[in-house]
Design an enzyme around this catalytic site. Structure first.
Site, PDB file in Angstrom:
ATOM      1  N   ALA A  72       3.833 -23.700 -18.144  1.00  0.00           N
ATOM      2  CA  ALA A  72       3.509 -23.928 -19.549  1.00  0.00           C
ATOM      3  C   ALA A  72       2.196 -23.247 -19.918  1.00  0.00           C
ATOM      4  O   ALA A  72       1.301 -23.090 -19.085  1.00  0.00           O
ATOM      5  CB  ALA A  72       3.414 -25.421 -19.823  1.00  0.00           C
ATOM      6  N   GLY A 117       6.329 -25.071 -14.713  1.00  0.00           N
ATOM      7  CA  GLY A 117       7.487 -24.693 -15.506  1.00  0.00           C
ATOM      8  C   GLY A 117       8.117 -23.382 -15.077  1.00  0.00           C
ATOM      9  O   GLY A 117       9.317 -23.166 -15.267  1.00  0.00           O
ATOM     10  N   GLU A 120      10.356 -24.335 -12.398  1.00  0.00           N
ATOM     11  CA  GLU A 120      11.464 -25.080 -12.981  1.00  0.00           C
ATOM     12  C   GLU A 120      12.498 -24.149 -13.612  1.00  0.00           C
ATOM     13  O   GLU A 120      13.703 -24.432 -13.553  1.00  0.00           O
ATOM     14  CB  GLU A 120      10.939 -26.086 -14.001  1.00  0.00           C
ATOM     15  CG  GLU A 120      10.224 -27.254 -13.327  1.00  0.00           C
ATOM     16  CD  GLU A 120       9.542 -28.187 -14.303  1.00  0.00           C
ATOM     17  OE1 GLU A 120       9.799 -29.396 -14.231  1.00  0.00           O
ATOM     18  OE2 GLU A 120       8.747 -27.706 -15.145  1.00  0.00           O
ATOM     19  N   GLU A 140       2.057 -30.161 -11.402  1.00  0.00           N
ATOM     20  CA  GLU A 140       1.767 -30.861 -12.657  1.00  0.00           C
ATOM     21  C   GLU A 140       0.885 -32.098 -12.496  1.00  0.00           C
ATOM     22  O   GLU A 140       0.043 -32.382 -13.351  1.00  0.00           O
ATOM     23  CB  GLU A 140       3.072 -31.245 -13.364  1.00  0.00           C
ATOM     24  CG  GLU A 140       3.757 -30.084 -14.082  1.00  0.00           C
ATOM     25  CD  GLU A 140       4.698 -29.296 -13.200  1.00  0.00           C
ATOM     26  OE1 GLU A 140       5.494 -28.510 -13.734  1.00  0.00           O
ATOM     27  OE2 GLU A 140       4.639 -29.455 -11.947  1.00  0.00           O
TER      28      GLU A 140
END
Length: 266
Positions: A72, A117, A120, A140
């Site tokens: 992110a 992310g 992910e 995270e």
């Protein structure tokens, strides 16, 4: 590189290689950090790919030399009010589920950093090809949040509950060789070879029946986590969806005639 590239906003492109689509993360100045704009572009590109019957496999790649995706965009996140963060959440989710819900087989081509992310996005693919420079992880909790792009669900399904717990709770980064040992990635290749090898793998996949590929993926996805009897019912429904298809008729005919099939894709 594939001559025609369709752009989705400033940071995402789609290239065509026959029946293989290449979904390109292209925000090099930020190491492909996923901003709201980039998230919307990834979701839009996935919507278009999902609706295209000509695409038999999709490869997720990066234009940055040292990163697949660093997750992110924390600079953007830092500027958000609480209300803005809440409003942005569906945009972020649509990006990750866009990749996860692609109906055809998907392969991530990972080099350098694939963190948070970014990892992910790779986990949302069916297979991960990584080169020797790859560094993966879900860090995270080290910044006060949790993996929110599917990581808490996809990682345990890939490596088991205890291994996923260790990786998420420690927030540690895992280098390529160990990542392969732990099944965080599926294929390990020489430095600089991830994109080439992922496209080659996707090409081998795309030689098969598009109807069969999508049905097989659907059966595996829907059946995962069900008890065996329920899973076999999912498989039977998927079999019935292909048993009377043009692809099956062509596949059987081509086998008997000792030739390559010309898939109608229906």
């Amino acid at each position: 590189m594939g001559t025609d590239e369709q752009r989705y906003g400033e940071f995402v492109g789609v290239r065509r290689h026959g029946h293989v689509a290449e979904l390109v993360l292209d925000r090099p100045k930020a190491m492909n950090a996923v901003s709201s704009e980039m998230a919307r572009s990834i979701a839009a590109a996935c919507d278009a790919l999902a609706a295209d019957p000509q695409v038999r496999a999709t490869v997720l790649t990066s234009t940055h030399e040292r990163a697949f995706c660093v997750g992110a965009d924390l600079k953007e996140r830092n500027s958000f009010t609480d209300a803005e963060l809440v409003r942005q959440r569906p945009t972020a989710r649509a990006c990750y589920t866009g990749v996860l819900d692609l109906p055809m087989p998907t392969v991530a081509a990972v080099h350098g950093f694939a963190l948070g992310g970014g990892f992910e996005l790779a986990l949302a693919c069916d297979l991960i090809v990584a080169d020797a420079t790859a560094v993966v992880g879900l860090p995270e909790v080290s910044v006060g949040v949790i993996p929110g792009g599917g990581g808490t669900q996809l990682l345990p399904r890939r490596v088991g509950a205890a291994r996923a717990a260790e990786l998420v709770f420690t927030a540690r980064r895992v280098e390529a060789a160990e990542a392969r040992e732990l099944n965080l990635v599926d294929v390990l290749v020489d430095a600089g070879e991830d994109r080439t090898q992922a496209l080659a793998l996707a090409g081998r996949i795309a030689a098969n029946s598009p109807v069969g590929l999508r049905a097989a993926k659907r059966a595996m996805r829907l059946g995962h986590g069900l008890d065996l009897r329920a899973g076999l019912e999912v498989e039977d429904a998927a079999w019935r969806s292909v048993a009377f298809s043009g692809d099956r008729a062509e596949g059987v005919a081509a086998f008997n005639e000792k030739r390559k099939p010309q898939w109608p894709g229906e």
